[in-house]
Design an enzyme around this catalytic site. Structure first.
Site, short mmCIF file in Angstrom:
data_model
loop_
_atom_site.label_atom_id
_atom_site.label_comp_id
_atom_site.label_asym_id
_atom_site.label_seq_id
_atom_site.Cartn_x
_atom_site.Cartn_y
_atom_site.Cartn_z
N CYS A 6 44.76 -28.84 25.09
CA CYS A 6 43.96 -29.90 24.46
C CYS A 6 42.82 -29.29 23.65
O CYS A 6 41.88 -28.72 24.22
CB CYS A 6 43.43 -30.83 25.55
N CYS A 36 39.40 -30.75 24.47
CA CYS A 36 38.89 -30.21 25.74
C CYS A 36 38.31 -28.82 25.53
O CYS A 36 37.25 -28.49 26.05
CB CYS A 36 40.01 -30.14 26.77
#
Length: 187
Positions: free
Chosen positions: A71, A74
């Site tokens: 991600c 993230c």
């Protein structure tokens, strides 16, 4: 053709000195880069985060991030998360749970994780007080952690909401209303 004087060959001591200098240079470069596989903030935070249940029961507010290694949001948020964790170590717990790890399946279902990053925010008694969906800026992460630490309401940010206690007993309110029918009654 012009004959040039022969160049003297390096002696064994000089070769050994050059080899030693090259090895020291390579070791220094590796050390400054953080080793062969430098650990990114996301991996470092995940590795050192507390167990979720321990964090929720130790009397400190807790910020839980559901994330994945792949991600990008993230990963971009990780340095700010790491700063929050370092700044508030011992006062606020930061817990990271990888959505790709089957160990956390029950938590994924319990907190209805359907996108990442997703932050679950808990007060010092382990009660869920809010949720933040999507990437957060360093300022937003700081504002969320400050609210958790001070026991104040969460800041009003896009994608941030309070968590309601749906398990609360709704029956007394319906009884107080007198003539109101329940949503399931057809009478």
């Amino acid at each position: 053709m012009v004959n040039s004087p022969p160049t003297p060959a390096l002696g064994q001591g000089e070769r050994l000195l050059l080899l030693l200098l090259a090895a020291l240079l390579a070791a220094g470069l590796l050390w400054f880069r953080g080793g062969l596989h430098p650990e990114a903030p996301l991996e470092r935070l995940a590795r050192q985060s507390l167990d979720l249940q321990a964090a929720l029961h130790n009397g400190r507010p807790t910020l839980v991030e559901f994330y994945a290694d792949w991600c990008e949001a993230c990963r971009s948020m990780a340095p700010a998360m790491e700063r929050v964790e370092l700044q508030h170590r011992g006062q606020l717990d930061v817990v990271l749970l990888n959505v790709d790890n089957p160990r956390w399946q029950a938590e994924l279902e319990r907190y209805a994780v359907n996108g990442i990053p997703q932050l679950e925010l808990f007060d010092a008694s382990g009660v869920a007080v809010g949720r933040a969906i999507g990437a957060r800026s360093p300022g937003e992460l700081q504002a969320l952690s400050d609210a958790l630490l001070s026991g104040q309401p969460l800041p009003q940010l896009a994608g941030v909401g309070q968590v309601s206690a749906l398990g609360a007993d709704p029956e007394p309110r319906a009884a107080e209303a007198g003539t109101m029918a329940s949503p399931r009654s057809h009478g």
